[in-house]
Enzyme design. Structure first.
Site, PDB file in Angstrom:
ATOM      1  N   CYS A 175       0.883  -1.167   0.000  1.00  0.00           N
ATOM      2  CA  CYS A 175       0.000   0.000   0.000  1.00  0.00           C
ATOM      3  C   CYS A 175       0.916   1.211   0.000  1.00  0.00           C
ATOM      4  CB  CYS A 175      -0.911   0.019   1.229  1.00  0.00           C
ATOM      5  SG  CYS A 175      -1.919   1.521   1.293  1.00  0.00           S
ATOM      6  N   CYS A 189      -0.560   4.259   2.656  1.00  0.00           N
ATOM      7  CA  CYS A 189      -0.684   4.095   4.116  1.00  0.00           C
ATOM      8  C   CYS A 189      -0.467   2.633   4.472  1.00  0.00           C
ATOM      9  CB  CYS A 189      -2.028   4.610   4.602  1.00  0.00           C
ATOM     10  SG  CYS A 189      -3.433   3.895   3.718  1.00  0.00           S
ATOM     11  N   SER A 190      -1.518   1.930   4.860  1.00  0.00           N
ATOM     12  CA  SER A 190      -1.373   0.520   5.218  1.00  0.00           C
ATOM     13  C   SER A 190      -2.637  -0.261   4.898  1.00  0.00           C
ATOM     14  CB  SER A 190      -1.025   0.381   6.697  1.00  0.00           C
ATOM     15  OG  SER A 190      -2.057   0.951   7.495  1.00  0.00           O
ATOM     16  N   CYS A 191      -3.230  -0.024   3.727  1.00  0.00           N
ATOM     17  CA  CYS A 191      -4.421  -0.767   3.316  1.00  0.00           C
ATOM     18  C   CYS A 191      -4.046  -2.241   3.191  1.00  0.00           C
ATOM     19  CB  CYS A 191      -4.950  -0.231   1.996  1.00  0.00           C
ATOM     20  SG  CYS A 191      -5.542   1.469   2.137  1.00  0.00           S
TER      21      CYS A 191
END
Length: 193
Positions: free
Chosen positions: A98, A101-103
């Site tokens: 990602c 961000c941190s999907c």
């Protein structure tokens, strides 16, 4: 696991208190979604992978609609972004990242590992994916195409790794025990059986 005892539960409680102070009730769907995410572990994704390795019909479903495949195994996907599944082959390897961000496909893999959220991993996975994989102990032949896939807030991705040689005839639970979280992100591959 009691939702109130998790970080998400405490945040949800704070959110409810803030909304209540403004006279707004927090939708129960928020609590349900957080509870489901807190309960998810990489073992759920590993079970999906193992089933896909032994059941051609499930494999087809998983590759066509990951969320529907997860739900067919009792993994709740309601309210979650769609789940795409990328199949690794002898000629093609996928790496999920990602970039913003941190999907992460939390409904099937649980919370992302700390390194998945790091700025360094996110940037380097795009710039130098083979170098990143080498740091995880995975060196792919130059003949293998490496495709970096961006997981987003609107669409989450996971990898269907190749079934290891020497695992023919193994039951699903034994196959699932081989599958690690990194295998379903593409930074590692399952060990040979």
């Amino acid at each position: 696991m009691n939702l109130a005892d998790t970080e998400s539960g405490r945040l949800l409680g704070a959110l409810r208190a803030l909304l209540a102070a403004k006279g707004i009730a927090a939708p129960e769907e928020i609590a349900e979604r957080i509870a489901l995410t807190d309960a998810a572990t990489p073992a759920q994704g590993a079970a999906m992978v193992a089933k896909a390795w032994v059941d051609a019909e499930f494999r087809s479903l998983m590759l066509a609609d990951g969320a529907r495949a997860a739900e067919s195994l009792g993994i709740p996907m309601r309210g979650m972004p769609p789940l795409g599944v990328l199949e690794n082959t002898p000629d093609l390897h996928h790496l999920v990242v990602c970039t913003l961000c941190s999907c992460y496909p939390r409904a099937v893999l649980g919370y992302p590992p700390f390194w998945f959220k790091s700025t360094s991993f996110r940037a380097r996975a795009v710039r130098d994916p083979r170098g990143v994989l080498a740091e995880f102990g995975l060196t792919l032949p130059e003949t293998v195409t490496l495709r970096v896939v961006d997981s987003t807030a609107d669409y989450r991705w996971m990898v269907l790794p190749m079934r290891p040689e020497g695992t023919e005839g193994w039951p699903e639970d034994r196959l699932a025990s081989l599958v690690r979280e990194g295998d379903m992100i593409g930074v590692t591959v399952p060990p040979v059986g």
